[in-house]
Design a protein around this motif. Structure first.
Motif, short mmCIF file in Angstrom:
data_model
loop_
_atom_site.label_atom_id
_atom_site.label_comp_id
_atom_site.label_asym_id
_atom_site.label_seq_id
_atom_site.Cartn_x
_atom_site.Cartn_y
_atom_site.Cartn_z
N GLY A 25 0.83 -1.20 0.00
CA GLY A 25 0.00 0.00 0.00
C GLY A 25 0.86 1.24 0.00
O GLY A 25 2.09 1.17 0.02
N SER A 26 0.20 2.41 -0.02
CA SER A 26 0.93 3.68 0.02
C SER A 26 0.01 4.76 0.56
O SER A 26 -1.22 4.62 0.55
N VAL A 27 0.62 5.83 1.03
CA VAL A 27 -0.10 7.02 1.46
C VAL A 27 0.56 8.23 0.82
O VAL A 27 1.77 8.28 0.66
N ASP A 28 -0.26 9.21 0.42
CA ASP A 28 0.27 10.44 -0.15
C ASP A 28 0.76 11.35 0.97
O ASP A 28 0.14 11.44 2.03
N THR A 29 1.88 12.01 0.72
CA THR A 29 2.42 12.95 1.71
C THR A 29 2.39 14.39 1.23
O THR A 29 2.31 15.30 2.04
N VAL A 30 2.49 14.59 -0.09
CA VAL A 30 2.45 15.94 -0.67
C VAL A 30 1.64 15.88 -1.95
O VAL A 30 1.92 15.06 -2.83
N PHE A 31 0.66 16.76 -2.07
CA PHE A 31 -0.14 16.86 -3.30
C PHE A 31 0.68 17.55 -4.38
O PHE A 31 1.31 18.59 -4.13
N HIS A 38 3.86 12.95 -3.94
CA HIS A 38 4.92 12.31 -3.16
C HIS A 38 4.23 11.30 -2.25
O HIS A 38 3.12 11.54 -1.77
N LYS A 39 4.88 10.17 -1.98
CA LYS A 39 4.24 9.10 -1.21
C LYS A 39 5.21 8.44 -0.24
O LYS A 39 6.41 8.58 -0.36
N ILE A 40 4.61 7.68 0.66
CA ILE A 40 5.33 6.66 1.42
C ILE A 40 4.75 5.34 0.94
O ILE A 40 3.54 5.13 0.97
N VAL A 41 5.61 4.47 0.45
CA VAL A 41 5.21 3.19 -0.12
C VAL A 41 5.60 2.08 0.85
O VAL A 41 6.71 2.09 1.39
N VAL A 42 4.69 1.13 1.07
CA VAL A 42 4.98 -0.03 1.91
C VAL A 42 5.05 -1.25 0.99
O VAL A 42 4.12 -1.52 0.22
N GLU A 43 6.18 -1.96 1.07
CA GLU A 43 6.41 -3.14 0.24
C GLU A 43 6.83 -4.32 1.11
O GLU A 43 7.39 -4.11 2.19
N ALA A 44 6.58 -5.53 0.63
CA ALA A 44 7.00 -6.74 1.34
C ALA A 44 7.85 -7.59 0.41
O ALA A 44 7.62 -7.63 -0.80
N PHE A 45 8.85 -8.25 0.99
CA PHE A 45 9.63 -9.23 0.23
C PHE A 45 10.03 -10.36 1.17
O PHE A 45 10.14 -10.19 2.37
N ASP A 46 10.19 -11.53 0.59
CA ASP A 46 10.66 -12.71 1.34
C ASP A 46 12.16 -12.84 1.13
O ASP A 46 12.66 -12.65 0.02
#
Length: 157
Positions: A25-31, A38-46
């Motif tokens: 998922g992600s959230v916007d930080t600056v329009f 601009h965003k903060i992105v959440v990623e997963a990896f094994d």
């Protein structure tokens, strides 16, 4: 012809054998009026070499026109959290320290020269895997970093 081989080699190096992330998922930080925000992105990896360890990374992603075109340089801000998700099996190579500081994940954060990396260490005394994330550049990296430890525990089904 030499340049084509050089570029192909560079692309193969960037692809590497490290894990690939799945965006959670992600959230916007600056329009941004033009281009993506601009965003903060959440990623997963094994972990590609240790079965049943999953890491979650949150990282800054630059938007705007340059970000939309893939030309922007993302900041070095990132956080990591790794968990045991099943029975862990650590290879002898890892236990003997032969893969100490091995890169288990890489993400390009600028057009060419900057990348976010995750490296793994094995703490034999505490029987734990330690994951460190940091950003580096060809010339000048960043001291910003984050760490997560996964104690290797018995897994009850």
């Amino acid at each position: 012809m030499k340049y084509k081989k050089l570029i192909a080699g560079l692309l193969l190096t960037l692809a590497g054998s490290a894990a690939h992330a799945e965006q959670i998922g992600s959230v916007d930080t600056v329009f941004k009026m033009i281009g993506p925000d601009h965003k903060i992105v959440v990623e997963a990896f094994d972990d590609p070499d240790v079965k049943n360890v999953t890491c979650y990374i949150s990282r800054a992603k630059t938007g705007g026109i340059k970000g939309g075109l893939g030309l922007a340089e993302d900041t070095s801000d990132a956080a990591i959290s790794c968990q045991q998700v099943g029975p862990i099996e650590v290879s002898d190579k890892i236990k003997k320290g032969k893969s100490e500081g091995e890169v288990v994940f890489q993400k390009r954060t600028s057009l060419v020269f900057k990348k976010l990396q995750v490296v793994r260490f094995y703490d034999a005394k505490r029987n734990a895997l330690v994951y460190l994330t940091y950003s580096d550049k060809v010339v000048d990296g960043s001291p910003k970093n984050a760490i997560s430890a996964v104690p290797i525990m018995p897994w009850k089904e």
